[in-house]
Write a protein that holds these residues in place. Structure first.
Motif, PDB file in Angstrom:
ATOM      1  N   MET A   1       0.845  -1.185   0.000  1.00 32.27           N
ATOM      2  CA  MET A   1       0.000   0.000   0.000  1.00 32.27           C
ATOM      3  C   MET A   1       0.887   1.245   0.000  1.00 32.27           C
ATOM      4  O   MET A   1       1.897   1.316   0.690  1.00 32.27           O
ATOM      5  CB  MET A   1      -0.908  -0.012   1.220  1.00 32.27           C
ATOM      6  N   SER A   2       0.501   2.241  -0.749  1.00 29.75           N
ATOM      7  CA  SER A   2       1.235   3.493  -0.822  1.00 29.75           C
ATOM      8  C   SER A   2       1.102   4.265   0.489  1.00 29.75           C
ATOM      9  O   SER A   2       0.140   4.099   1.222  1.00 29.75           O
ATOM     10  CB  SER A   2       0.675   4.339  -1.973  1.00 29.75           C
ATOM     11  N   ASP A   3       2.081   5.105   0.757  1.00 28.08           N
ATOM     12  CA  ASP A   3       1.996   5.918   1.972  1.00 28.08           C
ATOM     13  C   ASP A   3       1.372   7.275   1.700  1.00 28.08           C
ATOM     14  O   ASP A   3       1.432   8.165   2.535  1.00 28.08           O
ATOM     15  CB  ASP A   3       3.368   6.069   2.620  1.00 28.08           C
ATOM     16  N   GLU A   4       0.767   7.427   0.517  1.00 31.11           N
ATOM     17  CA  GLU A   4       0.118   8.687   0.153  1.00 31.11           C
ATOM     18  C   GLU A   4      -1.318   8.457  -0.308  1.00 31.11           C
ATOM     19  O   GLU A   4      -1.672   7.374  -0.749  1.00 31.11           O
ATOM     20  CB  GLU A   4       0.864   9.376  -0.990  1.00 31.11           C
ATOM     21  N   LEU A   5      -2.095   9.508  -0.193  1.00 33.07           N
ATOM     22  CA  LEU A   5      -3.443   9.545  -0.752  1.00 33.07           C
ATOM     23  C   LEU A   5      -3.487  10.715  -1.716  1.00 33.07           C
ATOM     24  O   LEU A   5      -3.147  11.840  -1.341  1.00 33.07           O
ATOM     25  CB  LEU A   5      -4.499   9.734   0.350  1.00 33.07           C
ATOM     26  N   HIS A   6      -3.884  10.449  -2.946  1.00 36.08           N
ATOM     27  CA  HIS A   6      -4.035  11.491  -3.960  1.00 36.08           C
ATOM     28  C   HIS A   6      -5.516  11.686  -4.225  1.00 36.08           C
ATOM     29  O   HIS A   6      -6.255  10.716  -4.404  1.00 36.08           O
ATOM     30  CB  HIS A   6      -3.308  11.094  -5.254  1.00 36.08           C
ATOM     31  N   ILE A   7      -5.928  12.940  -4.220  1.00 36.92           N
ATOM     32  CA  ILE A   7      -7.334  13.294  -4.414  1.00 36.92           C
ATOM     33  C   ILE A   7      -7.421  14.303  -5.547  1.00 36.92           C
ATOM     34  O   ILE A   7      -6.661  15.277  -5.576  1.00 36.92           O
ATOM     35  CB  ILE A   7      -7.931  13.921  -3.136  1.00 36.92           C
ATOM     36  N   ALA A   8      -8.329  14.082  -6.474  1.00 39.88           N
ATOM     37  CA  ALA A   8      -8.532  15.012  -7.582  1.00 39.88           C
ATOM     38  C   ALA A   8     -10.024  15.252  -7.755  1.00 39.88           C
ATOM     39  O   ALA A   8     -10.834  14.341  -7.600  1.00 39.88           O
ATOM     40  CB  ALA A   8      -7.954  14.446  -8.880  1.00 39.88           C
ATOM     41  N   SER A   9     -10.385  16.489  -8.061  1.00 42.56           N
ATOM     42  CA  SER A   9     -11.771  16.787  -8.417  1.00 42.56           C
ATOM     43  C   SER A   9     -11.791  17.160  -9.890  1.00 42.56           C
ATOM     44  O   SER A   9     -10.879  17.809 -10.405  1.00 42.56           O
ATOM     45  CB  SER A   9     -12.352  17.897  -7.548  1.00 42.56           C
ATOM     46  N   LEU A  10     -12.851  16.732 -10.556  1.00 42.69           N
ATOM     47  CA  LEU A  10     -12.952  16.866 -12.005  1.00 42.69           C
ATOM     48  C   LEU A  10     -14.347  17.308 -12.414  1.00 42.69           C
ATOM     49  O   LEU A  10     -15.328  16.990 -11.751  1.00 42.69           O
ATOM     50  CB  LEU A  10     -12.696  15.518 -12.689  1.00 42.69           C
ATOM     51  N   VAL A  11     -14.402  18.012 -13.535  1.00 39.58           N
ATOM     52  CA  VAL A  11     -15.664  18.232 -14.228  1.00 39.58           C
ATOM     53  C   VAL A  11     -15.547  17.480 -15.541  1.00 39.58           C
ATOM     54  O   VAL A  11     -14.616  17.702 -16.321  1.00 39.58           O
ATOM     55  CB  VAL A  11     -15.952  19.728 -14.476  1.00 39.58           C
ATOM     56  N   VAL A  71     -12.362  16.261 -20.003  1.00 39.16           N
ATOM     57  CA  VAL A  71     -12.292  16.105 -18.556  1.00 39.16           C
ATOM     58  C   VAL A  71     -11.400  17.229 -18.044  1.00 39.16           C
ATOM     59  O   VAL A  71     -10.246  17.340 -18.441  1.00 39.16           O
ATOM     60  CB  VAL A  71     -11.720  14.733 -18.145  1.00 39.16           C
ATOM     61  N   SER A  72     -11.949  18.074 -17.188  1.00 41.82           N
ATOM     62  CA  SER A  72     -11.206  19.211 -16.644  1.00 41.82           C
ATOM     63  C   SER A  72     -10.815  18.940 -15.201  1.00 41.82           C
ATOM     64  O   SER A  72     -11.672  18.678 -14.347  1.00 41.82           O
ATOM     65  CB  SER A  72     -12.060  20.484 -16.684  1.00 41.82           C
ATOM     66  N   LEU A  73      -9.508  18.996 -14.941  1.00 44.55           N
ATOM     67  CA  LEU A  73      -9.015  18.854 -13.584  1.00 44.55           C
ATOM     68  C   LEU A  73      -9.242  20.174 -12.856  1.00 44.55           C
ATOM     69  O   LEU A  73      -8.767  21.222 -13.287  1.00 44.55           O
ATOM     70  CB  LEU A  73      -7.523  18.507 -13.594  1.00 44.55           C
ATOM     71  N   VAL A  74      -9.979  20.137 -11.770  1.00 45.28           N
ATOM     72  CA  VAL A  74     -10.288  21.337 -11.005  1.00 45.28           C
ATOM     73  C   VAL A  74      -9.322  21.491  -9.836  1.00 45.28           C
ATOM     74  O   VAL A  74      -8.836  22.581  -9.549  1.00 45.28           O
ATOM     75  CB  VAL A  74     -11.750  21.306 -10.496  1.00 45.28           C
ATOM     76  N   TYR A  75      -9.010  20.371  -9.183  1.00 48.77           N
ATOM     77  CA  TYR A  75      -8.169  20.420  -7.984  1.00 48.77           C
ATOM     78  C   TYR A  75      -7.475  19.086  -7.824  1.00 48.77           C
ATOM     79  O   TYR A  75      -8.048  18.034  -8.122  1.00 48.77           O
ATOM     80  CB  TYR A  75      -9.043  20.704  -6.754  1.00 48.77           C
ATOM     81  N   GLN A  76      -6.234  19.127  -7.342  1.00 49.52           N
ATOM     82  CA  GLN A  76      -5.489  17.911  -7.049  1.00 49.52           C
ATOM     83  C   GLN A  76      -4.718  18.125  -5.759  1.00 49.52           C
ATOM     84  O   GLN A  76      -4.158  19.204  -5.535  1.00 49.52           O
ATOM     85  CB  GLN A  76      -4.532  17.571  -8.197  1.00 49.52           C
ATOM     86  N   HIS A  77      -4.703  17.101  -4.912  1.00 50.40           N
ATOM     87  CA  HIS A  77      -4.009  17.198  -3.633  1.00 50.40           C
ATOM     88  C   HIS A  77      -3.407  15.841  -3.288  1.00 50.40           C
ATOM     89  O   HIS A  77      -4.021  14.801  -3.553  1.00 50.40           O
ATOM     90  CB  HIS A  77      -4.992  17.614  -2.533  1.00 50.40           C
ATOM     91  N   ALA A  78      -2.220  15.860  -2.705  1.00 48.22           N
ATOM     92  CA  ALA A  78      -1.593  14.640  -2.204  1.00 48.22           C
ATOM     93  C   ALA A  78      -1.262  14.845  -0.736  1.00 48.22           C
ATOM     94  O   ALA A  78      -0.825  15.923  -0.331  1.00 48.22           O
ATOM     95  CB  ALA A  78      -0.329  14.330  -2.998  1.00 48.22           C
ATOM     96  N   GLU A  79      -1.489  13.803   0.029  1.00 52.46           N
ATOM     97  CA  GLU A  79      -1.280  13.877   1.478  1.00 52.46           C
ATOM     98  C   GLU A  79      -0.702  12.548   1.947  1.00 52.46           C
ATOM     99  O   GLU A  79      -1.132  11.490   1.495  1.00 52.46           O
ATOM    100  CB  GLU A  79      -2.626  14.129   2.166  1.00 52.46           C
ATOM    101  N   ALA A  80       0.267  12.610   2.840  1.00 48.46           N
ATOM    102  CA  ALA A  80       0.788  11.394   3.450  1.00 48.46           C
ATOM    103  C   ALA A  80      -0.284  10.805   4.364  1.00 48.46           C
ATOM    104  O   ALA A  80      -0.946  11.535   5.099  1.00 48.46           O
ATOM    105  CB  ALA A  80       2.051  11.707   4.240  1.00 48.46           C
TER     106      ALA A  80
END
Length: 95
Positions: A1-11, A71-80
């Protein structure tokens, strides 16, 4: 399992006639949550995954669905992951 979480919001912009079909197709995408649709042909979604590459692969798959215009990327975030379980302290400031 990765030690990160990636979150993206899209339209996701689709041909209005394809809205229902694309909405049903994206519901089956791993880590995707469909937050809303608009009859003009828009879907608002979030994607979560263990890496930027995994999120981008799923975005590419969505882009290739029949009826998808863009597909438009609105926001992207990565967090440990470990930071997601840390308490956030709020300081009180006097007015």
């Amino acid at each position: 399992m990765s030690d990160e979480l990636h979150i993206a919001s899209l339209v996701v912009h689709v041909a209005p006639a394809s809205l229902t079909g694309v909405a049903q197709a994206v519901i089956g995408v791993d880590g995707l949550v469909l937050h809303g649709t608009h009859p003009s042909g828009k879907l608002v979604v979030t994607l979560e995954g263990p890496s930027a590459a995994s999120v981008l692969d799923r975005i590419s798959n969505i882009q290739h669905l029949e009826g998808v215009i863009n597909v438009s990327l609105v926001y992207q975030h990565a967090e440990a992951w470990h930071s997601l379980h840390q308490e956030v302290k709020h300081e009180q400031h006097k007015a």
